[in-house]
Write a protein that holds these residues in place. Sequence first.
Motif, PDB file in Angstrom:
ATOM      1  N   ALA A 128      11.429   4.779  29.243  1.00 26.14           N
ATOM      2  CA  ALA A 128      11.185   6.092  29.410  1.00 26.14           C
ATOM      3  C   ALA A 128      12.466   6.938  29.842  1.00 26.14           C
ATOM      4  CB  ALA A 128      10.066   6.169  30.384  1.00 26.14           C
TER       5      ALA A 128
ATOM      6  N   TRP B 247       6.296   0.280  31.920  1.00 28.20           N
ATOM      7  CA  TRP B 247       6.597   0.843  30.764  1.00 28.20           C
ATOM      8  C   TRP B 247       8.121   0.288  30.124  1.00 28.20           C
ATOM      9  CZ3 TRP B 247       2.979   4.259  29.599  1.00 28.20           C
ATOM     10  CH2 TRP B 247       2.927   4.960  28.420  1.00 28.20           C
TER      11      TRP B 247
ATOM     12  N   TRP C 215       8.940   7.188  24.765  1.00 30.43           N
ATOM     13  CA  TRP C 215       8.541   8.167  25.904  1.00 30.43           C
ATOM     14  C   TRP C 215       8.381   9.328  25.226  1.00 30.43           C
ATOM     15  CZ3 TRP C 215       5.081   8.280  29.407  1.00 30.43           C
ATOM     16  CH2 TRP C 215       5.040   9.290  30.501  1.00 30.43           C
TER      17      TRP C 215
ATOM     18  N   TYR D 285       6.767  11.222  33.868  1.00 24.36           N
ATOM     19  CA  TYR D 285       6.799   9.900  33.908  1.00 24.36           C
ATOM     20  C   TYR D 285       6.689   9.229  35.377  1.00 24.36           C
ATOM     21  CZ  TYR D 285       8.530   5.003  33.839  1.00 24.36           C
ATOM     22  OH  TYR D 285       8.577   3.643  34.070  1.00 24.36           O
TER      23      TYR D 285
END
Length: 477
Positions: free
Chosen positions: A173, A170, A187, A209
């Motif tokens: 986040a 990712w 996010w 997450y």
Amino acid sequence: MTDRFEFSRRRRALLAALAASGAMPSMGASAAQFVRRAGASSGGERRITQLIGANGWAETASNIAMWKEMGISWGRDSVGPGQRNSPDDPVRVDKTGAAFDHDLPSAILQNDRNGIHSLLLLGYTPKWNASVDGDGRSAPKDDSVWQRYVETVVRTYIAPPYNVRHFQIWNEAAGKLTGGSPQATFWHGKNFSAHREQARPYDRAMQDYVELVHIPAARIVRKYGGYVVYGGWPDQGGLDNYIKWLEYRSPEANARMIDWVDYLDTHYLGVDALTPLYERYVARGAARGIWQTEIGDRYMTDPHYLPMYFFKFAAWALAHGWNDPNQYVSMVYHWDGFEPFRLTHRGNPRTYNVSGRSLIVLNKTVGGALERFSGQLAFGPDASGLALRSGGDLVIQVRAAPGPRTVDVSGWPGAQPERLGVAMIDALTGEAADASAIAARSSTQGLSIGFRIPEAVNGAGHGAPEHLAYLVVTQRV
């Protein structure tokens, strides 16, 4: 929609099986990390190029040549598009770029042929599977779709002929940001709105997450023998909050996120901000190293920013256990574009901007094997700086106001002042100052260097007028 996204049945079954087998506790992750670290190479010389990366790929031979001249040894970009339109789509992982409009396999093979490492960014959620309707930056409704994408990427690119080893999970986040945004840029969750004034905090940002994205992906990366790079903690997220996220223990996975991170990663922080992370995690063996996969951007409007950052980063790394070439990396965002502060100006032909030329000068000036300078520098008024050993040279990066300036060097074992030559190099252009502008002599402390900074400084227009240069002290044969 409930406050919490439901785990898929497949994932629940997997978690239950792992828990029953005793494979879930964080002790197992820590033991695996220990074995991986014990087998890591710690030999070889440390070079400035090992620290320097860029966002994007070079792709062409001419661009590769420019990367090498600037000392760039890492690239970073996306991989996808995954299952873009529906669950019936094949999982495509052959494209890269923000719009997935460039060929990824050829870019990686080009990197491999030229000694450039590739970092693949794993993200995001197909809009049809997004927990926030139509928002690919939100958690997956069905996390098995995310895991299938990750598995396809890692299985494909960790194998020959690609041999990629580093995968980033990712990007940025986080929860509420210090700048006032109630949700992070990359996010999103419950209460998100594209209109900032209407958005509210995402209460389960951390838990969702860790449990839906990071740990499932990290398990897959580790399964294939790869390394997990954290997804770039944003500079407005706060380090205290980053530590909170890293050390959050998921009751679902019975593990902390830090147990499933090999390289910590932050964005746009100063070098000194990395020290608490080193002391808490790297020095204690909980992480292999610290990266910043995004630095620069508009900070590079100050032409001194980039050479000062990397010179200080090298000095910091040498003082913080830099015993593996991949331990510390920072990647410039972005290496090309139309803004004058990017490393290069996009065009035909492509040309260097000031920031790119400053990396060329840095790479040439401290291009030898690096060692920590254990002596002391005492600057006169209106001057400051740091020193490194590069090959047989002592290189002092100095930032000073116009006029005559001085620095005294002491604690340099084996130096013979009467046999030393000194040159002053402009840190942005690489031009050497006239010999009359610099002089060195023996002093009671060791070596005293006098140098004259020109009135036309290379940092004009950015705060107090100062000049950035390198004093290169060479032992005459």
